[in-house]
Design a protein around this motif. Structure first.
Motif, mmCIF file in Angstrom:
data_model
loop_
_atom_site.group_PDB
_atom_site.id
_atom_site.type_symbol
_atom_site.label_atom_id
_atom_site.label_comp_id
_atom_site.label_asym_id
_atom_site.label_seq_id
_atom_site.Cartn_x
_atom_site.Cartn_y
_atom_site.Cartn_z
ATOM 1 N N LYS A 3 70.847 -34.831 28.686
ATOM 2 C CA LYS A 3 70.602 -34.597 30.107
ATOM 3 C C LYS A 3 69.412 -33.646 30.232
ATOM 4 O O LYS A 3 69.355 -32.620 29.551
ATOM 5 C CB LYS A 3 71.839 -33.991 30.755
ATOM 6 C CG LYS A 3 71.793 -33.968 32.261
ATOM 7 C CD LYS A 3 73.083 -33.364 32.790
ATOM 8 C CE LYS A 3 73.575 -34.076 34.001
ATOM 9 N NZ LYS A 3 74.797 -33.453 34.522
ATOM 10 N N LEU A 4 68.478 -34.015 31.097
ATOM 11 C CA LEU A 4 67.284 -33.222 31.353
ATOM 12 C C LEU A 4 67.261 -32.855 32.827
ATOM 13 O O LEU A 4 67.289 -33.741 33.685
ATOM 14 C CB LEU A 4 66.032 -34.029 30.991
ATOM 15 C CG LEU A 4 64.678 -33.428 31.356
ATOM 16 C CD1 LEU A 4 64.437 -32.111 30.626
ATOM 17 C CD2 LEU A 4 63.567 -34.422 31.045
ATOM 18 N N THR A 5 67.239 -31.573 33.108
ATOM 19 C CA THR A 5 67.142 -31.099 34.480
ATOM 20 C C THR A 5 65.796 -30.417 34.648
ATOM 21 O O THR A 5 65.404 -29.596 33.815
ATOM 22 C CB THR A 5 68.294 -30.129 34.818
ATOM 23 O OG1 THR A 5 69.545 -30.816 34.639
ATOM 24 C CG2 THR A 5 68.199 -29.633 36.245
ATOM 25 N N LEU A 6 65.120 -30.771 35.724
ATOM 26 C CA LEU A 6 63.815 -30.193 36.046
ATOM 27 C C LEU A 6 63.929 -29.471 37.375
ATOM 28 O O LEU A 6 64.511 -30.004 38.332
ATOM 29 C CB LEU A 6 62.758 -31.301 36.158
ATOM 30 C CG LEU A 6 62.636 -32.239 34.967
ATOM 31 C CD1 LEU A 6 61.684 -33.384 35.287
ATOM 32 C CD2 LEU A 6 62.189 -31.486 33.730
ATOM 33 N N MET A 7 63.389 -28.264 37.432
ATOM 34 C CA MET A 7 63.407 -27.503 38.679
ATOM 35 C C MET A 7 62.017 -26.986 38.982
ATOM 36 O O MET A 7 61.386 -26.359 38.127
ATOM 37 C CB MET A 7 64.379 -26.331 38.605
ATOM 38 C CG MET A 7 64.411 -25.531 39.883
ATOM 39 S SD MET A 7 65.610 -24.196 39.840
ATOM 40 C CE MET A 7 65.508 -23.668 41.541
ATOM 41 N N SER A 141 63.285 -27.654 44.434
ATOM 42 C CA SER A 141 64.048 -28.876 44.180
ATOM 43 C C SER A 141 64.456 -28.999 42.719
ATOM 44 O O SER A 141 63.785 -28.495 41.826
ATOM 45 C CB SER A 141 63.222 -30.099 44.562
ATOM 46 O OG SER A 141 63.015 -30.117 45.950
ATOM 47 N N VAL A 142 65.560 -29.718 42.518
ATOM 48 C CA VAL A 142 66.103 -29.956 41.187
ATOM 49 C C VAL A 142 66.273 -31.464 40.999
ATOM 50 O O VAL A 142 66.810 -32.149 41.870
ATOM 51 C CB VAL A 142 67.466 -29.259 41.002
ATOM 52 C CG1 VAL A 142 68.068 -29.575 39.650
ATOM 53 C CG2 VAL A 142 67.322 -27.758 41.195
ATOM 54 N N VAL A 143 65.802 -31.955 39.865
ATOM 55 C CA VAL A 143 65.951 -33.365 39.508
ATOM 56 C C VAL A 143 66.746 -33.424 38.208
ATOM 57 O O VAL A 143 66.371 -32.781 37.229
ATOM 58 C CB VAL A 143 64.577 -34.044 39.309
ATOM 59 C CG1 VAL A 143 64.759 -35.499 38.881
ATOM 60 C CG2 VAL A 143 63.730 -33.936 40.562
#
Length: 180
Positions: A3-7, A141-143
């Motif tokens: 899982k990759l979360t980008l903020m 924002s968070v993706v």
């Protein structure tokens, strides 16, 4: 599966125009947005194995407020390479992560983060989340992405899981046009 979360950092101010871009800090709206994102992460019971963030002042402030809302330190590794990094530079950082990391959070800047999402997520006519990100990845924002690999070095595509904007958590955080 990883899982990759980008903020993207929260909203900053321009204040003194002589201030270096690197040194810009969050404005009050940005602090509120980052706090809301942290609370949202706590509600979702997010667990990150590694957090890597740009060391620009507005990112440091964002992480501090996210941690406050989240209720615990994130153990952030500050990395100058994330400051205004391109999508390819971000992907290089992702590729270098050890396989033991299952959930990676990167906190940084646009346009690199937005471009990375668009690079990794294949275009399809019915993908409303991708279309929204293509339109704009707002500050704060968070993706969340899922990558179907066992080794980060193999990441070439991803599947969108979630896109959360500060306004999704607090309607008073509707976008404005000041700062970024």
């Amino acid at each position: 599966m990883k899982k990759l979360t980008l903020m993207r950092h929260a909203k900053s101010g321009y204040g003194d125009r002589a201030e270096r871009d690197f040194d810009r800090v969050l404005n009050a709206r940005g602090e509120r947005a980052a706090l809301a994102i942290g609370r949202g992460m706590r509600r979702e019971r997010a667990q990150f194995d590694r957090v890597i963030a740009s060391d620009a002042a507005r990112v440091i402030g964002t992480v501090a407020m996210v941690e406050r809302g989240f209720g615990t330190p994130l153990g952030t590794v500050w990395d100058r390479r994330l400051y205004l990094a391109t999508a390819q530079a971000l992907l290089d950082i992702i590729h270098a992560q050890p396989a033991i990391v299952d959930h990676l959070l990167l906190v940084g800047h646009n346009p690199g983060l937005e471009d990375l999402v668009l690079m990794l997520v294949p275009e399809s006519a019915d993908d409303a989340i991708r279309a929204a990100i293509y339109e704009k990845l707002p500050t704060g924002s968070v993706v969340e992405l899922v990558v179907e690999v066992d080794d980060w070095a193999a990441v070439t595509t991803a599947r969108l899981l979630r896109f959360t904007r500060p306004v999704d958590l607090d309607p008073e955080l509707a976008p404005d046009t000041e700062g970024d």
